[in-house]
Design an enzyme around this catalytic site. Sequence first.
Site, PDB file in Angstrom:
ATOM      1  N   THR C  11       0.825  -1.207   0.000  1.00  0.00           N
ATOM      2  CA  THR C  11       0.000   0.000   0.000  1.00  0.00           C
ATOM      3  C   THR C  11       0.860   1.258   0.000  1.00  0.00           C
ATOM      4  O   THR C  11       0.479   2.288  -0.556  1.00  0.00           O
ATOM      5  CB  THR C  11      -0.931  -0.019   1.219  1.00  0.00           C
ATOM      6  N   THR C  82       1.169  -4.672   4.281  1.00  0.00           N
ATOM      7  CA  THR C  82       0.954  -5.091   5.668  1.00  0.00           C
ATOM      8  C   THR C  82       0.263  -6.441   5.805  1.00  0.00           C
ATOM      9  O   THR C  82       0.407  -7.108   6.833  1.00  0.00           O
ATOM     10  CB  THR C  82       0.093  -4.050   6.415  1.00  0.00           C
ATOM     11  N   ASP C  83      -0.461  -6.872   4.773  1.00  0.00           N
ATOM     12  CA  ASP C  83      -1.222  -8.113   4.912  1.00  0.00           C
ATOM     13  C   ASP C  83      -0.385  -9.354   5.169  1.00  0.00           C
ATOM     14  O   ASP C  83      -0.787 -10.223   5.943  1.00  0.00           O
ATOM     15  CB  ASP C  83      -2.103  -8.327   3.677  1.00  0.00           C
TER      16      ASP C  83
END
Lengths: 162, 162, 162, 162
Positions: C11, C82-83
Amino acid sequence: MRIRILVTGGTFDKEYDELTGRLYFRDTHLPEMLRRGRSMLDIQFETVMMIDSLDMTDADRARIVSRARECDERAIVISHGTDTMVDTAKALAAAGVSGKTIVLTGAMVPYAFGSSDGLFNLGSALSFVQVLTPDVYVAMNGQHFRWDACRKNKTTGCFETV
Amino acid sequence: MRIRILVTGGTFDKEYDELTGRLYFRDTHLPEMLRRGRSMLDIQFETVMMIDSLDMTDADRARIVSRARECDERAIVISHGTDTMVDTAKALAAAGVSGKTIVLTGAMVPYAFGSSDGLFNLGSALSFVQVLTPDVYVAMNGQHFRWDACRKNKTTGCFETV
Amino acid sequence: MRIRILVTGGTFDKEYDELTGRLYFRDTHLPEMLRRGRSMLDIQFETVMMIDSLDMTDADRARIVSRARECDERAIVISHGTDTMVDTAKALAAAGVSGKTIVLTGAMVPYAFGSSDGLFNLGSALSFVQVLTPDVYVAMNGQHFRWDACRKNKTTGCFETV
Amino acid sequence: MRIRILVTGGTFDKEYDELTGRLYFRDTHLPEMLRRGRSMLDIQFETVMMIDSLDMTDADRARIVSRARECDERAIVISHGTDTMVDTAKALAAAGVSGKTIVLTGAMVPYAFGSSDGLFNLGSALSFVQVLTPDVYVAMNGQHFRWDACRKNKTTGCFETV
C-alpha cells in the site's frame, strides 16, 4: 442566487478503505471543499446517490433528472463520475428541464488524494452556473461544453468538443 | 480563446523559507496548478512581479495596467494579493482597457499550504473570464464582482458587494 | 552506517490510475519521502518488486530473503504490504540472515493520499534499524515487534503483540 | 512504556494566519499527527508553551527542564524549534534528569504545509525514545545525536555531529 449541488458520487468522492485496500464511498466531500474554497455562495446540498457512473442505470439517471426538475433552484451543479457524465447531460436535456442552468462536473482523481483536480473543477462549475444561459453543460478541464457538443476522450481522460 | 494570466504574486504564490522561517516568493505555482486541474485551456503565462500587494506602488500598478493593455489576449486573469486587489481593479478600469474581460483573483492561504483556496479561485476566475462581458472584475469566494462594486472585508477576509 | 532499503511495493507505493480508476504501482515514492523528511542517512535503494503482499508467492519471498542476505549492508529496512508482512519476517528469520538488523514496515494508506501514515512509519523504521540488535522486526503503529511476536489485527488494521 | 510528549512550539506547530498573512501558533498538531501515523503508543501530551525557539528565555528552558524532571514518564519526546534545540538539550543534561531517555525533535517546515518533515521526525523520535539508553538526544534528519555531540548547520538547515 441560490445554487443546488446534486451529489451523485463519481471519482470526486471516492475514498480509500484501508482495511480492504479498495476504493469506496462514504460521505461526500463537497461541503468541505466549499469551506476550503471559502465560498460565500448560497448553496443547498443534496446527495442523490454515491456511485461510480459506470454503475448508473436508467433508473438512477431518471432520479437525477427528477431532482433537477423538482428542486426550487434555477442554478444546479451536479457532481458526477466522468465516464458517463455526457449520458446524464443528454438525459437532462431530453427531459426538457427548462429555465435552469445545469452544469455537470467531476474529477479524474479523488479529492481525498493530494493531487486532485476536484477543487479546480468545482470552482469552475460553480462560476459557469452563475453566468451561463439556461441549458445543460459539462464543465471539465477548465472549459464548458453544451450537452450535445462534447465527449470524454477515453485515451487522454480529457473532455473535448464534438 | 487564448487567455493571458498575469502573475503578480500575493498570498497565492508565497512559500515558506525553512532557513529563515519567513514567507517569500520564488517561482509562481500557477502553471503547476493548471496541470493539476488538468486544464485544456490555451493559456499564456506572464510573471509581471512577485510581491505582496501591500507593497505595491503606483508604478507597480501602472505596469500591470500596461501589460493588460498591450498583450494580445482579450481574456485576462490576474493573480494578485487580496489586500489591494480592488485598487488594481480600479486602476485597470480607470485606464480604459476596452474590449477585454479582466478578472482578478487571489488566495487567502498560500497554494503551498495544504488547505489553500487557490485552486478553487483559479478554476473560478478562469471560468468567469471566458463568459463575462468585457469589463474588470474580482473573483473571490466563488463569486464575481464588478470593479466598482466590491471591497475586501478585513475582519472576515471575504469579499463583498458594496 | 549505510542502510539498504528493499522496496517490495504494498500500500505504501500504490497510486491512483485516473484512466482506469484503479490502484496500481509505478515508481516507488521512497526516495521522495526521504527527501521530504530531509534525511541525511546513507541509504542505498533497491526495488526488488512492486506488488501487493497478498499476491506474494514463496518465490517472491525467497527473492526478498536472498537480497537481504546478499547485500553488503547490515541494516535493512523493507517496505512491504501489511497483509503478509509477518510471513516475510518469518521467512527472513527462518533463513538465518545473521548479523543483520532487518525492519519491515508498510502503510495502511498509500503515500500518494494526503492522509498517509507512510512517512511516519518510514521515520520510525529507519530509527529502529539504527539501534536495535541484529534480528528481524516489524515496525508499525509507532511500535516495533520481533518477527515471532506479532500479527496484524485484520479488524483494526493495527499490529499487536502475540 | 508510557511516553510523554512535551510540546513547546517551534516550526512544527506554526500555522498561517490568513487575516494578517503571518505565521503564528494556535493548538498543537501533535495529537492529530499521531492519529495520522496510526500510533498505538501510550502517549501523554503536555503543551508547555507554544513559541519560536529563538524567543526562548532561560526561564522558558528552566520550565521545560522542570516538566521533564517532574513528570512520571521515563521516556520523553520534546517538540522544539530547531534553532535553539541543542541549547535546551544541554540545559536538560546539565540539570541531571537521570534515568530518563529524552529525545528532542522539530521540523524545518510547518506540519500545516504539505511538504513538512514533521511526521517523519515524529516517527523517528518516538522510535528512538523507546530504544536508546537514558540520556538526552536530538533526533533530526533521520539521525540521533547525543546532546553534547551535535549542532544545527545554519547554512544547510541540517543537524550534524560535532
